[in-house]
Design an enzyme around this catalytic site. Sequence first.
Site, PDB file in Angstrom:
ATOM      1  N   GLU A 192      -5.519  -5.238  -6.670  1.00  0.00           N
ATOM      2  CA  GLU A 192      -5.204  -5.230  -5.231  1.00  0.00           C
ATOM      3  C   GLU A 192      -4.906  -6.638  -4.720  1.00  0.00           C
ATOM      4  OE1 GLU A 192      -4.389  -2.540  -4.124  1.00  0.00           O
ATOM      5  OE2 GLU A 192      -5.400  -1.209  -5.520  1.00  0.00           O
ATOM      6  N   HIS A 225       3.938   3.461 -10.163  1.00  0.00           N
ATOM      7  CA  HIS A 225       2.774   3.331 -11.048  1.00  0.00           C
ATOM      8  C   HIS A 225       3.093   3.744 -12.477  1.00  0.00           C
ATOM      9  CE1 HIS A 225       0.848   3.405  -7.078  1.00  0.00           C
ATOM     10  NE2 HIS A 225       0.046   2.529  -7.647  1.00  0.00           N
TER      11      HIS A 225
END
Length: 653
Positions: free
Chosen positions: A355, A436
């Site tokens: 993140e 992803h």
Amino acid sequence: MRRGHIILIFLLGELMSMTWAAVRVDARIRAAETMSMRRSQTEQLRKRDKTPLSRSQLFKLTPGESLEEDTEVDDALGGKVERLHETYKGFKVYDTVVTVRKSKNGELTGDATGHFYQNIDEDVPNTEAKLSPNQALQIALKVENDDEENIGSVKTDKFIYVDKKDGNKAKLVYQLSYLIDGFKRPFYIIDANKGKVIQHWSGFNTYPCCERKYTAIGGNEKIGKITYGNMPYCLAPTIVNGTCYLENEYVRVVDMENTRHNNITETASFLCDEGYGDEVNGAYSPATDAFFYGTVVGKMFEEWFGGTALKEKIILRVHFSEYMENAFWNGVNCTFGDGGSDLYPLTSLDVVGHEIGHGITEQSSNLAYYDEHGGVNEAFSDIMGEAAERYLLESDFLTGGSIMKNSSYLREFETPENDGVSISKVSDMNDSIPVHFSSGVYRRVWYVLVKQEGMPIREAATVFLHANKMYWHSTASFHDCACGLLMAALDLGYSTLPFNVAFSDVGIDHCEVESHILGLNKNRTVSDITVTESVNPVFKFTTPEWADTLIVDATGTYPTWISVFIGGWEASNDACGEEKGEVIAEGIDTVYVPNAEDKQFYMKFSRHGSDMSNTTLIGFNAVDITAGYTCQQNFSEFNWWYLRDCGLKLPDY
Ligand SMILES: *[C@@H]1O[C@H](CO)[C@@H](O)[C@H](O)[C@H]1NC(C)=O
Ligand SMILES: *[C@@H]1O[C@H](CO)[C@@H](O)[C@H](O)[C@H]1NC(C)=O
Ligand SMILES: *[C@@H]1O[C@H](CO)[C@@H](O)[C@H](O)[C@H]1NC(C)=O
Ligand SMILES: *[C@@H]1O[C@H](CO)[C@@H](O)[C@H](O)[C@H]1NC(C)=O
Ligand SMILES: *[C@@H]1O[C@H](CO)[C@@H](O)[C@H](O)[C@H]1NC(C)=O
Ligand SMILES: *[C@@H]1O[C@H](CO)[C@@H](O)[C@H](O)[C@H]1NC(C)=O
Ligand SMILES: *[C@@H]1O[C@H](CO)[C@@H](O)[C@H](O)[C@H]1NC(C)=O
Ligand SMILES: *[C@@H]1O[C@H](CO)[C@@H](O)[C@H](O)[C@H]1NC(C)=O
Ligand SMILES: [Zn+2]
């Protein structure tokens, strides 16, 4: 007006008399005038005016256009690398990056790479928009079906966008984004005059785990009980009169108390004697994990990469919402859910690194979160997670290995396809593959680079970071990102070879970066280049037909090993394209190469001896290097250049 791609060649007179630099200008070329900017003209320019070339001269900008500085770093070659972006009448031109090399004292060397646009004034004569930012916002809200009352963090930027789908026409646009519920974050690019939506995507960098039900065999790897406080699990909260605050110079943890209330902003705190007591869903203290791992990432940046991860202190929000099986970066902070039936709380080191990685990308290249650039954006985040694991202990080459309850990982690096959804070959790519999964291509690149080719993780991560900061741009393709990595490797003195091996493994077309190699001038010493066991800078040097013996000299604190190549700068069978060469001479500190006439040489400088495990990247073992040649005694005496170059008497007429 002509449109199309073109390569411009500049030669900057005496400053870099042996270096040709290529500048690619995407579209909007003003006919032949720009193309004919050649040696003679550039030399005339320099003769008329001895001051160094300005940027607008160098890039032939048209009225209103300018190139503004973004960021600048030192390279290993004794100079600096600076990244610029284009503006037009003060407005940023979307997706432009020009990276230039500068001398130590800040002068442009004429070596530049990247793209920008010319003749924008022909499409955008004025920068007044028919729509207001609010009207543009209403358009986005309508498409998203969102209520203006519930949104926050609205960002509206006006800039110039060159629309590839509309004949490379330059347009005045608004890019806007907002947050709703603290975790949905749409991005829109809207024509500021016509109100048409040009591009939109979800800018929300999530960590989706339940997009797929992947039931796999394997040990349900868990973090296990970690006792913080001892090496390497040092914990340093701020303690005030017996109260512990989960904050230090790197990171601050905020406890969302299982809500989505953005108005909770205070630092998590507790009485030190009593502990925090936030055990949930099989994890003993997600707040403490986040605090520790955030600190690890912050320290990794300080120690490995020399700087901070983000522009501001990292903020990690934990216990967000109720049993959310996700984590995300929202443009301001990183937020972690407590997991659920499939996941433990998401506060593992690789997810925290992931993140924060999104934050780094947003503040660097800002790779847009869809298509190939989105895949690289995701892979970069996974890579930051693995780098952080290595910094602390060891990388497992798995993303989410310690938080998945019923499978051993969320994503992996060696064979990304093993998850049933990721790809690792460019040929399998298409625009409908979620980021992803398309990230598998660069996850595999990382694996080959580090595991197969043996590049230390710290060095590989340094190159990725430099490329993200200096060369990648919002809509860079897999191939563009590869070119950026090769240039970054050259800047930092790392071999391009393992990168090219990795790119060919996944099917990324070869990128030629020969023009990015810094040229040396005859007998002009370049000082303070960095040479260590692993930092081995490459330079090039061209000799004229009257050269006799090439002489390369290095003077440093320690003996320097010099390898002179011809044909390319890597002498390996795995090398390809212009990279592939052979060593024709090598030695310590001074090397002589006979029969040196009319050749392009590459020279690589490395540490002699192997007592050097403890080196820092930049500024260590500064070496001064010089290349020159002796002249053939009997070369055609009517050649004026030969006589001048070799210091011989000019004939009288
Ligand atoms: C420290 O805490 C104690 C009790 O918790 C309190 O009595 C004292 O005033 C506090 N001191 C300061 C400087 O806040
Ligand atoms: C924070 O926001 C929530 C809901 O948005 C509200 O119920 C609560 O009163 C707010 N708290 C404060 C201190 O403003
Ligand atoms: C985290 O980001 C959200 C969205 O921008 C913001 O509303 C919130 O105040 C931030 N919280 C902290 C602690 O920075
Ligand atoms: C994962 O395992 C837990 C218990 O170990 C179970 O409750 C849950 O349903 C499982 N999830 C899946 C997707 O199989
Ligand atoms: C894109 O690739 C996916 C996965 O390989 C495939 O299922 C899908 O059909 C492809 N879509 C297009 C438009 O080619
Ligand atoms: C690293 O090198 C420096 C300078 O030579 C030396 O002072 C230091 O002790 C070395 N450190 C290790 C761990 O070898
Ligand atoms: C340049 O270097 C060469 C080789 O070292 C030397 O022979 C020559 O004299 C030098 N020329 C000048 C002008 O210094
Ligand atoms: C110059 O002399 C060398 C021998 O000293 C000879 O090999 C070479 O061919 C000569 N070059 C020219 C251009 O005459
Ligand atoms: Zn992500």
